[in-house]
Design a protein around this motif. Structure first.
Motif, PDB file in Angstrom:
ATOM      1  N   SER A  97      -7.909  -2.863   6.774  1.00 30.87           N
ATOM      2  CA  SER A  97      -9.025  -1.973   6.457  1.00 30.87           C
ATOM      3  C   SER A  97      -9.692  -1.417   7.709  1.00 30.87           C
ATOM      4  O   SER A  97     -10.260  -0.326   7.669  1.00 30.87           O
ATOM      5  CB  SER A  97     -10.049  -2.680   5.560  1.00 30.87           C
TER       6      SER A  97
ATOM      7  N   ASN B  10       0.827  -1.199   0.000  1.00 33.49           N
ATOM      8  CA  ASN B  10       0.000   0.000   0.000  1.00 33.49           C
ATOM      9  C   ASN B  10       0.864   1.253   0.000  1.00 33.49           C
ATOM     10  O   ASN B  10       2.098   1.179  -0.020  1.00 33.49           O
ATOM     11  CB  ASN B  10      -0.993  -0.012   1.174  1.00 33.49           C
TER      12      ASN B  10
ATOM     13  N   HIS C 161      -7.707   1.605   8.563  1.00 31.99           N
ATOM     14  CA  HIS C 161      -8.005   2.640   7.578  1.00 31.99           C
ATOM     15  C   HIS C 161      -9.349   3.308   7.885  1.00 31.99           C
ATOM     16  O   HIS C 161      -9.463   4.532   7.868  1.00 31.99           O
ATOM     17  CB  HIS C 161      -8.016   2.025   6.174  1.00 31.99           C
TER      18      HIS C 161
END
Length: 157
Positions: free
Chosen positions: A136, A120, A139
Motif C-alpha cells: 500500500s 492484485n 500504491h
C-alpha cells in the motif's frame, strides 16, 4: 522492525496529508486532458485501497464511508459519479483517522496469514496482511505522483 514499518506509514501518509491541504477545492475535480481521474478521486482512491489492502483482504469491515467504494474503487471515475463526493477536508479526516486504525489492527498481527492468497491487478500475489500493507505504500506514492502531475497540468494551463 514493526516500529520502522509504522514510522514509514506515518512518513508516507504525512506527505499525502500535507499535499491535500494545499489543494483548493475549486480545482479538485478538474480532469485535465490525458488523465482519467481528478485530484479528489486520487486522494479518495488512496484511502479506499488502503482499507482494502489492510482490512478487506482479511474479510474485516471497512472503516471508510460506505460511498467510497462507489466513488473511489479501481475502475471508477468522476464522470460516472451519481452522488456528491466528500470534500477534501472529509477525505483528509479519513486519511488521518485511518493510520490510527491500521496501527491498532496490525500491531502484533503483521504476519497474519490471509484466508486465501490475494492477487492484485498487477499480478502480484500476497499471503500475509503485512505484504498487502507494505504494498500500500507503493500504491500511495504512485497516486501521489499522479496527483502532482494533475496539479501541474491544471496550474500550467
Amino acid at each position: 522492525m514493526e516500529q520502522t514499518i509504522f514510522q514509514h506509514m506515518e512518513t508516507v501518509r504525512g506527505i499525502t496529508k500535507e499535499f491535500i491541504q494545499q489543494i483548493p477545492e475549486e480545482i479538485a475535480d478538474i480532469v485535465p486532458e490525458g488523465f482519467n481521474n481528478s485530484i479528489r478521486w486520487n486522494f479518495g482512491h488512496i484511502a479506499f485501497i488502503q482499507e482494502r489492502l489492510v482490512f478487506a483482504v482479511l474479510g474485516e469491515e471497512l472503516g471508510v464511508p460506505s460511498n467510497y467504494e462507489e466513488l473511489f474503487s479501481a475502475g471508477t471515475k468522476p464522470a460516472d459519479w451519481k452522488v456528491t463526493p466528500p470534500s477534501l477536508a472529509d477525505i483528509l479526516f479519513v486519511l488521518t483517522e485511518q493510520t490510527t486504525r491500521i496501527r491498532e489492527a496490525i500491531q502484533g498481527n503483521i504476519n497474519k496469514t490471509l484466508p486465501a492468497p490475494f492477487t492484485n491487478r498487477l499480478g502480484i500475489t500476497f499471503h500475509t496482511r503485512g505484504e498487502t500493507f507494505l504494498f500500500s505504500f507503493y500504491h500511495e506514492a504512485m497516486h501521489m505522483e499522479v496527483i502532482k502531475r494533475i496539479y501541474r497540468a491544471i496550474t500550467v494551463e
